[in-house]
Motif scaffolding. Structure first.
Motif, PDB file in Angstrom:
ATOM      1  N   ASP B  50       0.864  -1.111  -0.077  1.00 56.94           N
ATOM      2  CA  ASP B  50      -0.124  -0.017   0.021  1.00 56.94           C
ATOM      3  C   ASP B  50       0.865   1.201  -0.112  1.00 56.94           C
ATOM      4  O   ASP B  50       0.755   2.215  -0.661  1.00 56.94           O
ATOM      5  N   LEU B  51       1.760   1.243   0.722  1.00 57.58           N
ATOM      6  CA  LEU B  51       2.843   2.306   0.697  1.00 57.58           C
ATOM      7  C   LEU B  51       3.561   2.648  -0.319  1.00 57.58           C
ATOM      8  O   LEU B  51       3.718   3.769  -0.885  1.00 57.58           O
ATOM      9  N   ALA B  52       3.920   1.463  -1.111  1.00 53.15           N
ATOM     10  CA  ALA B  52       4.433   1.678  -2.394  1.00 53.15           C
ATOM     11  C   ALA B  52       3.621   2.297  -3.585  1.00 53.15           C
ATOM     12  O   ALA B  52       4.260   2.803  -4.297  1.00 53.15           O
ATOM     13  N   GLU B  53       2.385   2.302  -3.108  1.00 54.86           N
ATOM     14  CA  GLU B  53       1.436   3.212  -3.985  1.00 54.86           C
ATOM     15  C   GLU B  53       1.893   4.790  -4.134  1.00 54.86           C
ATOM     16  O   GLU B  53       1.523   5.288  -4.840  1.00 54.86           O
ATOM     17  N   TRP B  54       2.299   5.061  -2.990  1.00 52.74           N
ATOM     18  CA  TRP B  54       2.714   6.392  -2.759  1.00 52.74           C
ATOM     19  C   TRP B  54       4.022   6.889  -3.538  1.00 52.74           C
ATOM     20  O   TRP B  54       4.823   6.617  -3.165  1.00 52.74           O
ATOM     21  N   MET B  55       3.879   7.134  -4.866  1.00 54.81           N
ATOM     22  CA  MET B  55       4.886   7.350  -5.852  1.00 54.81           C
ATOM     23  C   MET B  55       5.026   9.046  -5.655  1.00 54.81           C
ATOM     24  O   MET B  55       4.098   9.758  -5.453  1.00 54.81           O
ATOM     25  N   VAL B  56       6.279   9.242  -6.378  1.00 55.29           N
ATOM     26  CA  VAL B  56       6.500  10.712  -6.421  1.00 55.29           C
ATOM     27  C   VAL B  56       7.023  10.757  -7.887  1.00 55.29           C
ATOM     28  O   VAL B  56       7.302  10.264  -8.768  1.00 55.29           O
ATOM     29  N   PRO B  57       6.761  12.028  -8.377  1.00 57.83           N
ATOM     30  CA  PRO B  57       7.132  12.479  -9.663  1.00 57.83           C
ATOM     31  C   PRO B  57       8.632  12.331 -10.151  1.00 57.83           C
ATOM     32  O   PRO B  57       9.258  12.446  -9.189  1.00 57.83           O
ATOM     33  N   GLU B  58       8.690  12.371 -11.491  1.00 56.91           N
ATOM     34  CA  GLU B  58      10.290  12.302 -11.808  1.00 56.91           C
ATOM     35  C   GLU B  58      10.800  13.292 -11.299  1.00 56.91           C
ATOM     36  O   GLU B  58      10.256  14.406 -11.522  1.00 56.91           O
ATOM     37  N   ILE B  59      12.051  13.564 -10.786  1.00 53.89           N
ATOM     38  CA  ILE B  59      12.883  14.812 -10.846  1.00 53.89           C
ATOM     39  C   ILE B  59      13.102  15.620 -12.021  1.00 53.89           C
ATOM     40  O   ILE B  59      13.427  14.944 -12.990  1.00 53.89           O
ATOM     41  N   PRO B  60      12.726  16.867 -11.828  1.00 53.52           N
ATOM     42  CA  PRO B  60      13.141  17.577 -13.006  1.00 53.52           C
ATOM     43  C   PRO B  60      14.561  17.713 -13.453  1.00 53.52           C
ATOM     44  O   PRO B  60      15.279  17.528 -12.779  1.00 53.52           O
ATOM     45  N   VAL B  63      17.482  19.564 -12.009  1.00 52.32           N
ATOM     46  CA  VAL B  63      18.334  19.683 -11.101  1.00 52.32           C
ATOM     47  C   VAL B  63      19.535  18.798 -11.511  1.00 52.32           C
ATOM     48  O   VAL B  63      20.673  19.052 -11.074  1.00 52.32           O
TER      49      VAL B  63
END
Lengths: 200, 412
Positions: B50-60, B63
């Motif tokens: 469930d926690l793995a569903e918390w994705m973050v966007p690609e780093i721009p 950077v």
């Protein structure tokens, strides 16, 4: 959305371990640093992004962490894993950021929080909220385990806690998170997870 | 069948792959058989999923560009490390310097008050040592002369240090006998300096001392020199040095050897001097009146004798007061410098034994420790209440702010 786990293909492409790459970078290889950056840019961005509501700050702090690695390269010694070293720097920078934010909030009044969470996906909103309710140290142990995939020993080293404390805190964090996620259901214990089919 | 369940925390560690091999085998065997513990394990796995569903966007990409630019820059700066180290430490150094400056400022704040008092003591009206004795034949002009001498320098002092003049004015309350002329007068201060100097050779120091006295027009009021056998030679002298030359003389005296102790004090005698002058004036007037009575009027012999006796008594008083006044003025004109010159102890092969030195050290150590404790207690008594007040004044808002800050930190 990006998979912020370490990229197995990229690792295979170079074949060298993180520590070898770091040593190569210390000897002057820019390529080695570029490879390390490639491996850790996304996990590190995830590290900050999950802990901060402000996406722009997460970007900046990711950048700051890599710059700190660059600057500290001359002093680096392969006594610990590179990723522990990297996250240790990340944690320091994060704590400094939190201190600054708390200071600003104390003396300059609360800053406007960006409504990023609202525009994000449901899973993020739910998780951010649920994780945010945990006790800070438990939350940190949980995040380091679940997202940075660190071992208990690595977490213990990073947070300067005994390994057994890390284990008990992790258990407490998971139990509490389960309780939060299953709310408004009655208070659930770890043993109760079986009774409720362990749905968290 | 009764099964002893594995603790859920143990199951969690097994799921995380954090158990030692033997323990892991035991838990694994148990979980395979026990549905309840298997459920716990499944619960932990699901939570991770469930926690793995918390994705973050690609780093721009910006950077990467920024970091790579920094990497290229870092390589170019050969002396980068020093500058960076300095950069990170600079904040600490600046902070420490600021804190030290603050402490110094706090320590120095009480000083201006002492300092101004010190200046007042150290730089009194420099009366001219050549001051003429009072004209006894014309008492009025004598007193007026005295007043003139007191007022003339006061004008300069008043211009230079109005605060000091104001203080003097308050110190020297005008006496009705003296009148308005003495409303403001410069302070008369009799200065006393005590100096203990350790020298290599007392004989040489004495010669230097005498030469110095001649140079500064001073004289020796009293001198004792001791040269007992087996003991370090000593010289005690009480010197009188013109007040104007005092600073220069002290400077010379300090060059005699190592100054071990120096104390300076000043006694304010303005009031005493003015009272004396007033009383003197009254007595002289009384004397003059009685002289007039004696010359102009005739009467019985017994009356004449009585007046003469009275005149003699008043005359005696006047002379005594004049002597006192002259002494007072002399004390102001000539500062007293008590010098104690000691020769450095010579160990003529009779050095203390190691045990004796250690014992002495121990005694000194205990004395120092006692003095430290006494000092701390005295400090606590003197400043404790004030510190307590400040602790309350600053502490309460501090605690409030600290709590607010901690709350902010916890909120992350």
């Amino acid at each position: 959305m990006a998979d912020d786990g370490r990229d197995g293909d990229e690792r295979a492409a170079d074949g060298r371990g993180d520590e070898e790459l770091m040593l190569a970078f210390c000897r002057g290889s820019q390529q080695a640093f570029a490879e390390l950056f490639k491996r850790y840019r996304q996990p590190l961005f995830g590290f900050f992004r999950r802990r901060l509501a402000d996406a722009a700050r997460a970007e900046e702090l990711t950048q700051d962490t890599f710059v700190a690695v660059l600057r500290g390269a001359a002093r680096w010694e392969p006594t610990a894993l590179f990723r522990t070293y990297l996250y240790a720097i990340g944690l320091k920078i994060l704590n400094a950021e939190r201190r600054k934010a708390a200071f600003r909030a104390t003396f300059l009044g609360p800053s406007e929080r960006e409504p990023a969470a609202r525009s994000s996906l449901d899973a993020e909103v739910v998780m951010r909220d649920a994780v945010g309710r945990l006790e800070p140290m438990d939350r940190e142990v949980l995040l380091l385990r679940e997202f940075e995939q660190l071992s208990y020993a690595e977490i213990a080293e990073l947070l300067r806690l005994p390994v057994n404390t890390v284990r008990s805190r992790l258990f407490r964090a998971r139990t509490a998170l389960h309780a939060v996620l299953t709310a408004p259901a009655p208070k659930t214990t770890a043993a109760g997870m079986t009774e409720s089919e362990g749905r968290v | 069948m009764t099964t002893t369940h594995v603790a859920p925390e143990e199951v969690m560690a097994w799921v995380d792959g954090e158990l030692a091999e033997s323990e892991a085998r035991t838990v694994e065997a148990h979980v395979e058989e026990c549905a309840e513990c298997a459920g716990v394990a499944a619960g932990f796995r699901r939570m991770s999923e469930d926690l793995a569903e918390w994705m973050v966007p690609e780093i721009p990409a910006r950077v990467e560009a920024a970091v790579m630019k920094a990497a290229a820059g870092a390589k170019e700066h050969a002396h980068g490390r020093f500058r960076r180290t300095w950069g990170t430490r600079r904040r600490w150094i600046v902070g420490l310097a600021g804190a030290m400056a603050l402490v110094l400022a706090l320590v120095a704040i009480p000083f201006p008050a002492h300092k101004s008092r010190g200046m007042y003591m150290v730089a009194p009206m420099q009366r001219q040592p050549s001051m003429a004795p009072l004209d006894q034949r014309s008492p009025a002009s004598g007193v007026a002369g005295l007043m003139d001498r007191q007022i003339a320098p006061s004008a300069t002092v008043e211009r230079k240090r109005s605060d000091s003049a104001a203080m003097v004015a308050s110190l020297v309350a005008p006496s009705p006998a003296i009148g308005a002329a003495s409303a403001v007068a410069a302070p008369m201060i009799a200065r006393t300096v005590s100096l203990a100097v350790r020298v290599k050779e007392v004989g040489a120091a004495r010669t230097t001392l005498e030469a110095m006295l001649a140079r500064h027009h001073g004289y020796t009021a009293q001198m004792t020199a001791s040269a007992a056998e087996g003991a370090p030679h000593e010289l005690q002298a009480s010197l009188r040095i013109p007040a104007g030359d005092l600073e220069a003389a002290l400077k010379d005296l300090r060059t005699l050897g190592r100054v071990e102790n120096e104390t300076q004090s000043g006694e304010e005698v303005t009031q005493q001097h003015q009272d004396l002058a007033a009383r003197l004036k009254n007595s002289r007037e009384t004397e003059a009146r009685m002289q007039a009575i004696l010359e102009q009027r005739t009467g019985r012999l017994s009356d004449v004798l009585e007046v003469e006796q009275e005149i003699a008594r008043v005359r005696g008083e006047i002379e005594s007061m004049e002597a006192e006044q002259a002494g007072l003025e002399h004390r102001v004109d000539f500062a007293t410098v008590d010098v104690s010159v000691m020769e450095e102890a010579k160990f003529d092969g009779v050095a203390d034994s190691a045990a004796a030195r250690m014992r002495d050290g121990l005694v000194t150590g205990f004395t120092n420790a006692r003095e430290t404790v006494v000092g701390m207690v005295v400090f606590g008594e003197e400043y404790g209440p004030a510190i307590l007040v400040w602790a309350v004044v600053l502490g309460l808002p501090g605690i409030w702010l600290w709590r607010r800050y901690r709350r902010g930190l916890r909120a992350g």
